[in-house]
Design an enzyme around this catalytic site. Structure first.
Site, PDB file in Angstrom:
ATOM      1  N   GLY A 192      -0.062  -6.327  -3.068  1.00 41.32           N
ATOM      2  CA  GLY A 192       0.094  -4.939  -2.653  1.00 41.32           C
ATOM      3  C   GLY A 192      -1.110  -4.501  -1.847  1.00 41.32           C
ATOM      4  N   GLN A 224      -7.075   0.760   2.330  1.00 42.31           N
ATOM      5  CA  GLN A 224      -7.801  -0.513   2.183  1.00 42.31           C
ATOM      6  C   GLN A 224      -8.072  -1.192   3.523  1.00 42.31           C
ATOM      7  OE1 GLN A 224      -5.069  -1.853  -1.219  1.00 42.31           O
ATOM      8  NE2 GLN A 224      -7.012  -2.809  -1.716  1.00 42.31           N
ATOM      9  N   CYS A 281      -7.848  -6.418  -7.302  1.00 39.04           N
ATOM     10  CA  CYS A 281      -7.702  -5.543  -6.133  1.00 39.04           C
ATOM     11  C   CYS A 281      -8.403  -6.204  -4.955  1.00 39.04           C
ATOM     12  CB  CYS A 281      -8.340  -4.192  -6.440  1.00 39.04           C
ATOM     13  SG  CYS A 281      -8.202  -3.008  -5.097  1.00 39.04           S
ATOM     14  N   LEU A 282      -7.755  -6.187  -3.791  1.00 40.37           N
ATOM     15  CA  LEU A 282      -8.358  -6.820  -2.612  1.00 40.37           C
ATOM     16  C   LEU A 282      -9.647  -6.105  -2.197  1.00 40.37           C
ATOM     17  CD1 LEU A 282      -5.181  -7.650  -0.478  1.00 40.37           C
ATOM     18  CD2 LEU A 282      -6.492  -9.160  -1.979  1.00 40.37           C
ATOM     19  N   HIS A 323      -0.599   0.985  -9.183  1.00 39.34           N
ATOM     20  CA  HIS A 323      -1.938   0.628  -8.685  1.00 39.34           C
ATOM     21  C   HIS A 323      -2.096   1.128  -7.238  1.00 39.34           C
ATOM     22  CE1 HIS A 323      -5.267  -2.578  -8.180  1.00 39.34           C
ATOM     23  NE2 HIS A 323      -5.067  -2.111  -6.958  1.00 39.34           N
ATOM     24  N   GLU A 324      -1.058   0.919  -6.414  1.00 40.03           N
ATOM     25  CA  GLU A 324      -1.155   1.304  -4.998  1.00 40.03           C
ATOM     26  C   GLU A 324      -1.112   2.821  -4.825  1.00 40.03           C
ATOM     27  OE1 GLU A 324      -2.202  -0.941  -3.190  1.00 40.03           O
ATOM     28  OE2 GLU A 324      -1.666  -2.627  -4.464  1.00 40.03           O
ATOM     29  N   HIS A 359      -4.419   4.239  -5.264  1.00 42.37           N
ATOM     30  CA  HIS A 359      -5.262   4.127  -4.064  1.00 42.37           C
ATOM     31  C   HIS A 359      -5.082   5.339  -3.152  1.00 42.37           C
ATOM     32  CE1 HIS A 359      -7.317   0.274  -4.104  1.00 42.37           C
ATOM     33  NE2 HIS A 359      -6.216  -0.403  -4.368  1.00 42.37           N
TER      34      HIS A 359
HETATM   35 NI    NI Z   1      -6.034  -2.372  -5.106  1.00 42.20          NI
END
Ligand code: NI
Length: 180
Positions: free
Chosen positions: A46, A51, A102-103, A144-145, A148
């Protein structure tokens, strides 16, 4: 297609809320494509627009399993979802614990508890209103997204001690990179 640089902790952008989007905004399809390219390349399941430094309420997700563990998805295995302005309209009382990553916080994983099932309302790239019900990994990923988009990270859901530890580690790494 383009793979864009990822915004990494402690970048202050990650703490900011993103703005709603209009599905007919110019460049939105290109943004979604770049987000998917960046997510698949990482690889991740995701990605929120923040991000890659774009403060818009756009999320891409693909929880498909690659045939080989730790491998990237092949074209045939890909099953992407693009969500514009996603909103949780219902969540279950039953919770689910999942080890999240998380990226934007590379190589850090910690268990987070979230509602097991959710219903989410969003618009697709054609401007159609959609509502889907999700459970398991997809439900975790969507939550989670959406976090963000509100300037919230998964480490905001873990113990303060663990959060401070990882935040310090990334702040130190960032200072080292600037000095180098
Ligand atoms: Ni993340």
């Amino acid at each position: 297609m383009a793979i864009r640089p990822l915004v990494i902790l402690p970048d202050p952008l990650l703490k900011q809320a993103s703005e709603p989007v209009r599905p007919d905004e110019p460049g939105l399809k290109d943004l979604a494509r770049d987000m998917l390219d960046t997510m698949y390349d990482a690889p991740g399941i995701g990605l929120a627009a923040v991000q890659i430094g774009v403060m818009k309420r756009v999320v891409v997700i693909d929880v498909s399993k690659p045939r080989a563990e730790d491998d990237k998805l092949t074209e045939a295995e890909k099953d992407p979802i693009v969500l514009l302005n996603p909103e949780i309209v219902w969540q279950s009382e039953e919770m689910r614990v999942h080890e999240e990553g998380c990226l934007s916080i590379p190589d850090f994983y910690e268990e987070v508890e979230r509602p097991d099932r959710i219903r989410v309302r969003f618009q697709d790239l054609e401007g159609q209103a959609q509502e889907i019900e999700a459970d398991g990994l997809l439900a975790t990923c969507i939550q989670h997204e959406i976090d963000h988009l509100n300037g919230v990270l998964f480490i905001d859901h873990i113990s303060r001690l663990k959060r401070e530890r990882v935040t310090k580690k990334f702040a130190k790494a960032a200072r080292r990179d600037t000095a180098a």
